[in-house]
Design a protein around this motif. Structure first.
Motif, PDB file in Angstrom:
ATOM      1  N   GLY A 110       0.866  -1.051  -0.163  1.00  0.00           N
ATOM      2  CA  GLY A 110      -0.179   0.112  -0.033  1.00  0.00           C
ATOM      3  C   GLY A 110       0.851   1.399   0.013  1.00  0.00           C
ATOM      4  O   GLY A 110       1.704   1.284   0.647  1.00  0.00           O
ATOM      5  N   HIS A 111       0.260   2.294  -0.760  1.00  0.00           N
ATOM      6  CA  HIS A 111       1.030   3.431  -0.613  1.00  0.00           C
ATOM      7  C   HIS A 111       0.237   4.790  -0.215  1.00  0.00           C
ATOM      8  O   HIS A 111      -0.823   4.676  -0.479  1.00  0.00           O
ATOM      9  CB  HIS A 111       1.680   3.842  -2.089  1.00  0.00           C
ATOM     10  N   SER A 112       0.581   5.363   0.813  1.00  0.00           N
ATOM     11  CA  SER A 112      -0.455   6.470   1.446  1.00  0.00           C
ATOM     12  C   SER A 112      -1.551   6.005   1.845  1.00  0.00           C
ATOM     13  O   SER A 112      -1.725   5.151   2.640  1.00  0.00           O
ATOM     14  CB  SER A 112      -0.228   7.554   0.318  1.00  0.00           C
ATOM     15  N   TRP A 113      -2.806   6.662   1.013  1.00  0.00           N
ATOM     16  CA  TRP A 113      -4.107   6.166   1.424  1.00  0.00           C
ATOM     17  C   TRP A 113      -4.371   4.723   1.132  1.00  0.00           C
ATOM     18  O   TRP A 113      -4.959   3.923   2.249  1.00  0.00           O
ATOM     19  CB  TRP A 113      -5.218   6.809   0.493  1.00  0.00           C
ATOM     20  N   GLY A 114      -3.455   4.009   0.444  1.00  0.00           N
ATOM     21  CA  GLY A 114      -3.524   2.535   0.354  1.00  0.00           C
ATOM     22  C   GLY A 114      -3.147   1.786   1.526  1.00  0.00           C
ATOM     23  O   GLY A 114      -3.620   0.788   1.791  1.00  0.00           O
ATOM     24  N   THR A 115      -2.271   2.370   2.291  1.00  0.00           N
ATOM     25  CA  THR A 115      -1.785   1.827   3.545  1.00  0.00           C
ATOM     26  C   THR A 115      -3.038   1.831   4.291  1.00  0.00           C
ATOM     27  O   THR A 115      -3.067   0.924   5.388  1.00  0.00           O
ATOM     28  CB  THR A 115      -0.930   2.439   4.180  1.00  0.00           C
ATOM     29  N   VAL A 116      -4.024   2.657   4.609  1.00  0.00           N
ATOM     30  CA  VAL A 116      -5.263   2.589   5.313  1.00  0.00           C
ATOM     31  C   VAL A 116      -5.822   1.050   4.980  1.00  0.00           C
ATOM     32  O   VAL A 116      -6.307   0.304   5.883  1.00  0.00           O
ATOM     33  CB  VAL A 116      -6.246   3.516   5.083  1.00  0.00           C
ATOM     34  N   LEU A 117      -6.441   0.885   3.660  1.00  0.00           N
ATOM     35  CA  LEU A 117      -6.827  -0.403   3.379  1.00  0.00           C
ATOM     36  C   LEU A 117      -5.939  -1.395   3.785  1.00  0.00           C
ATOM     37  O   LEU A 117      -6.280  -2.524   4.062  1.00  0.00           O
ATOM     38  CB  LEU A 117      -7.262  -0.252   1.861  1.00  0.00           C
ATOM     39  N   GLY A 118      -4.817  -1.134   3.154  1.00  0.00           N
ATOM     40  CA  GLY A 118      -3.708  -2.444   3.439  1.00  0.00           C
ATOM     41  C   GLY A 118      -3.504  -2.996   4.845  1.00  0.00           C
ATOM     42  O   GLY A 118      -3.563  -4.148   5.007  1.00  0.00           O
ATOM     43  N   ALA A 119      -3.160  -2.031   5.774  1.00  0.00           N
ATOM     44  CA  ALA A 119      -3.134  -2.295   7.223  1.00  0.00           C
ATOM     45  C   ALA A 119      -4.388  -2.864   7.851  1.00  0.00           C
ATOM     46  O   ALA A 119      -4.399  -3.976   8.392  1.00  0.00           O
ATOM     47  CB  ALA A 119      -2.561  -0.972   8.029  1.00  0.00           C
ATOM     48  N   LEU A 120      -5.596  -2.346   7.399  1.00  0.00           N
ATOM     49  CA  LEU A 120      -6.882  -2.847   7.926  1.00  0.00           C
ATOM     50  C   LEU A 120      -6.880  -4.452   7.380  1.00  0.00           C
ATOM     51  O   LEU A 120      -7.360  -5.307   8.161  1.00  0.00           O
ATOM     52  CB  LEU A 120      -7.852  -2.150   7.695  1.00  0.00           C
ATOM     53  N   TYR A 121      -6.768  -4.625   6.165  1.00  0.00           N
ATOM     54  CA  TYR A 121      -6.743  -5.770   5.865  1.00  0.00           C
ATOM     55  C   TYR A 121      -5.741  -6.944   6.276  1.00  0.00           C
ATOM     56  O   TYR A 121      -6.267  -8.114   6.617  1.00  0.00           O
ATOM     57  CB  TYR A 121      -6.732  -6.048   4.017  1.00  0.00           C
ATOM     58  N   ALA A 122      -4.603  -6.426   6.397  1.00  0.00           N
ATOM     59  CA  ALA A 122      -3.514  -7.253   7.072  1.00  0.00           C
ATOM     60  C   ALA A 122      -4.125  -7.765   8.432  1.00  0.00           C
ATOM     61  O   ALA A 122      -3.815  -8.899   8.667  1.00  0.00           O
ATOM     62  CB  ALA A 122      -2.421  -6.631   6.749  1.00  0.00           C
TER      63      ALA A 122
END
Length: 321
Positions: A110-122
């Motif tokens: 994930g990059h930037s906003w994508g890390t919000v989705l990525g961290a929650l999914y992980a």
């Protein structure tokens, strides 16, 4: 489905939307890196070629435009936006990739906003991915803005003009208790002040020349980026108001790598360091890249690729153990 020498473009059905997916396949068995773009609403699929130049022999690369972004927005202009729906979409993409590339570990980047989705999914579905990589990790945008504003306040006190000091004072208290369109206007004004006083991206890249190199570029893609940014403003405000990664479990059940630019004034290093220190994981690593800003993959592609390749080698080794 549109296919060329080393890339495949298609629209896949996901939860009532036709979602744009770009895949650059590698050799069978290689890890699959699923890229989550920033914004929200800012597709980065046009830059897939740059990742392929860095990593193409080591992994299959997959990019998709989230709802409210890029070509997905173009096909689905009225699709509702929420973090919950986006996580549901992400799960659908991962299931599709697992079916298409059996035996290949999925690495979520994930990059930037994508890390919000990525961290929650992980945190919710560690069993479905092999590793998580957060670049410009969002912990709390309010905490990040507090750190960046403190640096700006110091710079203004030392060498600021009376006009800039007055402009800064007129926007206090900042960051706001509640983010809205006015808060975002102040965010933009603060960014200009930070840039003026040296608290800026160290290696700005001209957007148009970089995008023009993309083999998948369409004339409307730049318009879609602007449109997606505007469409996603309410979602951005909601995220800035409520999202704080420290409120979730500090126990990660998947290896996690955070890559942070030392001069990132968007997702400031200080909150990321505090968060990293409190989590436990099977394996965790924080890489701070000197002379890099919010996009270290652009500032130092050689060093960035080396860190990603290390993660891919580990993922590939683990799947065969």
């Amino acid at each position: 489905m549109k296919q060329a020498q080393n890339w495949i473009e298609e629209f896949i059905p996901l939860n009532g939307t036709e979602t744009y997916l770009l895949t650059l396949p590698a050799a069978p068995g290689k890890p699959v890196v699923l890229f989550l773009h920033g914004g929200p609403g800012v597709s980065e699929s046009c830059f897939a070629y740059a990742y392929h130049d860095m990593l193409g022999d080591a992994c299959t690369l997959a990019f998709y435009d989230q709802r409210g972004a890029g070509r997905t927005l173009r096909r689905n202009p009225d699709a509702p936006l929420s973090i919950g729906l986006m996580l549901h979409d992400l799960d659908g993409v991962i299931k599709l990739l697992k079916k298409r590339f059996p035996g290949s570990p999925i690495v979520l980047l994930g990059h930037s906003w994508g890390t919000v989705l990525g961290a929650l999914y992980a945190l919710r579905h560690p069993e479905r991915i092999a590793r998580y990589i957060g670049v410009g990790q969002v912990v709390s945008m309010t905490a990040a803005e507090q750190a960046s504003t403190a640096a700006l306040r110091k710079a203004l006190a030392e060498r600021g003009t009376p006009r800039d000091q007055a402009r800064f004072a007129s926007m206090q208290p900042y960051p706001p208790d509640h983010w809205d369109k006015k808060g975002l206007r102040h965010y933009a004004a603060m960014t200009k002040l930070r840039n003026k006083y040296g608290l800026r991206e160290p290696n700005p890249v001209p957007l148009i020349p970089a995008v023009r190199r993309s083999p998948t570029l369409q004339k409307r893609d730049l318009i879609d980026i602007i449109r997606g940014n505007l469409t996603s403003t309410p979602l951005l405000c909601a995220c800035m108001n409520v999202f704080d990664l420290t409120r979730f479990s500090a126990h990660w059940r998947v290896p996690a790598l955070f890559i942070q630019g030392a001069r990132d004034h968007i997702t400031h290093l200080a909150p990321v360091e505090r968060y990293f220190d409190r989590i436990d994981a099977p394996e965790k690593q924080l890489v701070v890249m000197a002379d890099c800003g919010h996009s270290p993959m652009i500032d130092r592609p050689d060093l960035f690729a080396r860190h990603i390749r290390e993660q891919l080698a580990k993922a590939e080794k683990e799947v065969h153990q």
